[in-house]
Design a protein around this motif. Sequence first.
Motif, PDB file in Angstrom:
ATOM      1  N   ASP A  50       0.800  -1.218  -0.156  1.00 50.24           N
ATOM      2  CA  ASP A  50      -0.099   0.040   0.158  1.00 50.24           C
ATOM      3  C   ASP A  50       0.985   1.018  -0.012  1.00 50.24           C
ATOM      4  O   ASP A  50       1.758   1.283   0.780  1.00 50.24           O
ATOM      5  CB  ASP A  50      -0.943  -0.160   1.298  1.00 50.24           C
ATOM      6  CG  ASP A  50      -1.786   0.943   1.517  1.00 50.24           C
ATOM      7  OD1 ASP A  50      -1.982   1.794   0.449  1.00 50.24           O
ATOM      8  OD2 ASP A  50      -2.461   1.280   2.686  1.00 50.24           O
ATOM      9  N   PRO A  51       0.618   2.181  -1.031  1.00 52.97           N
ATOM     10  CA  PRO A  51      -0.343   2.574  -1.719  1.00 52.97           C
ATOM     11  C   PRO A  51      -0.348   1.704  -3.155  1.00 52.97           C
ATOM     12  O   PRO A  51      -1.170   2.256  -4.282  1.00 52.97           O
ATOM     13  CB  PRO A  51      -0.440   3.982  -1.929  1.00 52.97           C
ATOM     14  CG  PRO A  51       1.122   4.385  -2.015  1.00 52.97           C
ATOM     15  CD  PRO A  51       1.741   3.396  -0.899  1.00 52.97           C
ATOM     16  N   ASN A 136      -2.607   3.728  -5.885  1.00 52.13           N
ATOM     17  CA  ASN A 136      -4.051   4.121  -5.336  1.00 52.13           C
ATOM     18  C   ASN A 136      -4.391   5.248  -5.168  1.00 52.13           C
ATOM     19  O   ASN A 136      -3.479   6.230  -4.942  1.00 52.13           O
ATOM     20  CB  ASN A 136      -4.202   3.155  -4.211  1.00 52.13           C
ATOM     21  CG  ASN A 136      -5.618   2.823  -3.840  1.00 52.13           C
ATOM     22  OD1 ASN A 136      -6.713   3.156  -4.569  1.00 52.13           O
ATOM     23  ND2 ASN A 136      -5.866   1.933  -2.772  1.00 52.13           N
ATOM     24  N   LYS A 138      -6.674   8.032  -2.559  1.00 48.98           N
ATOM     25  CA  LYS A 138      -7.373   7.982  -1.535  1.00 48.98           C
ATOM     26  C   LYS A 138      -8.886   8.076  -1.609  1.00 48.98           C
ATOM     27  O   LYS A 138      -9.413   8.590  -2.650  1.00 48.98           O
ATOM     28  CB  LYS A 138      -7.067   9.364  -0.703  1.00 48.98           C
ATOM     29  CG  LYS A 138      -7.695   9.625   0.645  1.00 48.98           C
ATOM     30  CD  LYS A 138      -7.047  10.871   1.243  1.00 48.98           C
ATOM     31  CE  LYS A 138      -7.577  11.211   2.713  1.00 48.98           C
ATOM     32  NZ  LYS A 138      -7.086  10.261   3.855  1.00 48.98           N
ATOM     33  N   ASN A 185      -0.778  13.029  -0.858  1.00 50.42           N
ATOM     34  CA  ASN A 185      -1.621  11.962   0.067  1.00 50.42           C
ATOM     35  C   ASN A 185      -0.655  10.711   0.179  1.00 50.42           C
ATOM     36  O   ASN A 185      -0.660  10.095   1.399  1.00 50.42           O
ATOM     37  CB  ASN A 185      -3.041  11.646  -0.442  1.00 50.42           C
ATOM     38  CG  ASN A 185      -4.051  12.523  -0.264  1.00 50.42           C
ATOM     39  OD1 ASN A 185      -3.926  13.265   0.777  1.00 50.42           O
ATOM     40  ND2 ASN A 185      -4.750  12.782  -1.072  1.00 50.42           N
ATOM     41  N   THR A 186       0.002  10.320  -1.032  1.00 57.63           N
ATOM     42  CA  THR A 186       0.776   8.851  -0.934  1.00 57.63           C
ATOM     43  C   THR A 186       2.352   9.402  -1.208  1.00 57.63           C
ATOM     44  O   THR A 186       2.892   8.539  -0.666  1.00 57.63           O
ATOM     45  CB  THR A 186       0.540   8.092  -2.153  1.00 57.63           C
ATOM     46  OG1 THR A 186       0.320   8.802  -3.437  1.00 57.63           O
ATOM     47  CG2 THR A 186      -1.091   7.511  -2.050  1.00 57.63           C
ATOM     48  N   LEU A 264      -2.033   4.312   2.189  1.00 54.48           N
ATOM     49  CA  LEU A 264      -3.194   4.931   2.824  1.00 54.48           C
ATOM     50  C   LEU A 264      -3.949   4.412   3.853  1.00 54.48           C
ATOM     51  O   LEU A 264      -4.985   4.837   4.440  1.00 54.48           O
ATOM     52  CB  LEU A 264      -4.277   4.999   1.597  1.00 54.48           C
ATOM     53  CG  LEU A 264      -3.755   5.911   0.291  1.00 54.48           C
ATOM     54  CD1 LEU A 264      -4.550   5.486  -0.940  1.00 54.48           C
ATOM     55  CD2 LEU A 264      -3.776   7.260   0.612  1.00 54.48           C
ATOM     56  N   GLU A 266      -6.385   2.296   3.912  1.00 56.12           N
ATOM     57  CA  GLU A 266      -7.870   2.086   3.734  1.00 56.12           C
ATOM     58  C   GLU A 266      -8.101   0.777   2.803  1.00 56.12           C
ATOM     59  O   GLU A 266      -7.355   0.200   2.501  1.00 56.12           O
ATOM     60  CB  GLU A 266      -8.148   3.342   2.722  1.00 56.12           C
ATOM     61  CG  GLU A 266      -7.893   4.631   3.252  1.00 56.12           C
ATOM     62  CD  GLU A 266      -8.458   5.743   2.408  1.00 56.12           C
ATOM     63  OE1 GLU A 266      -8.840   7.011   2.683  1.00 56.12           O
ATOM     64  OE2 GLU A 266      -8.629   5.394   1.181  1.00 56.12           O
TER      65      GLU A 266
END
Length: 294
Positions: A50-51, A136, A138, A185-186, A264, A266
């Motif tokens: 991840d991500p 990926n 978010k 974000n990543t 992330l 998630e």
Amino acid sequence: MSAKVIHPISLPAVQTSRKIEHTVRGMPTSDGAGVKLLRVLTQDLQRRLDPFLMLDEFRSDNPNDYIAGFPDHPHRGFETVTYLIKGRMAHRDNHGGEGLLETGAVQWMVAGKGIIHSEMPQQKEGRLQGFQLWLNLKSTDKMCAPGYEDIGEETLTHFQTENGTTGTIIAGQLGDLKGPVEKPNTEPLLLAISIPAGESAAIAIPSTHNAFAYIFEGNVEIEGNTAPLQTMAILTNSTSADGVRFENKGTEESKIYIAAGKPLNEPIAQLGPFVMNTRAEIEEAVFDYRAGKF
């Protein structure tokens, strides 16, 4: 077109290197209209890395392995990063994106809420070689507007060290050098490096990031363990590790594709070209695609 600029660099010191957690060999498969490739990062590794969702390497001198390309197909919920080491490939999508990806260039596509695109080789002979990485998005960005960007070789950030190690930064920062892409974000660090025979290189990686190194020429040692040709070395996570040290003890150049990103954390739900957070969102993606809403 401007010529690429090569920046001299002293790579940041790495005090504590990550190690190899384990290695993964690419599995031969085909995709699109029969393009032969190696699938390296598969769904069973998505939580661990991840991500990052998927990594494919394509490499062939035989046009029968790639000439049919990837005709129109949909995506939703993530980004694709295509790094073309050798060859020519055209992109076209249903949102007006169009471009020609050539040797040394990168295509960065945001699938967002839905895109239909094609990736078709523009050559009938010679080598086609490169990588496609899925990154990926978010949950709050998965339904963002789609986007597409061609990043020419001259726009990427290139460097060379005193020992002859060369590299290309696609995204993120290495020392004082930045790649052309930043994603808050990543926070991906994406780069390719070439280490001469008998030399070494250290790459700083934030301890918060998951990371891997894929060896696409030669082989390297990481803290005493060998990563052979066409294997992905998943790198250990450690709050004390500030990077990774590579040693090329062979007699030929080693080339490595390195990816690191902030997880992330998630849920991941995937059905083919759709990557969302829940099964219901996947079903909605399939419905929207069939209803012509992409």
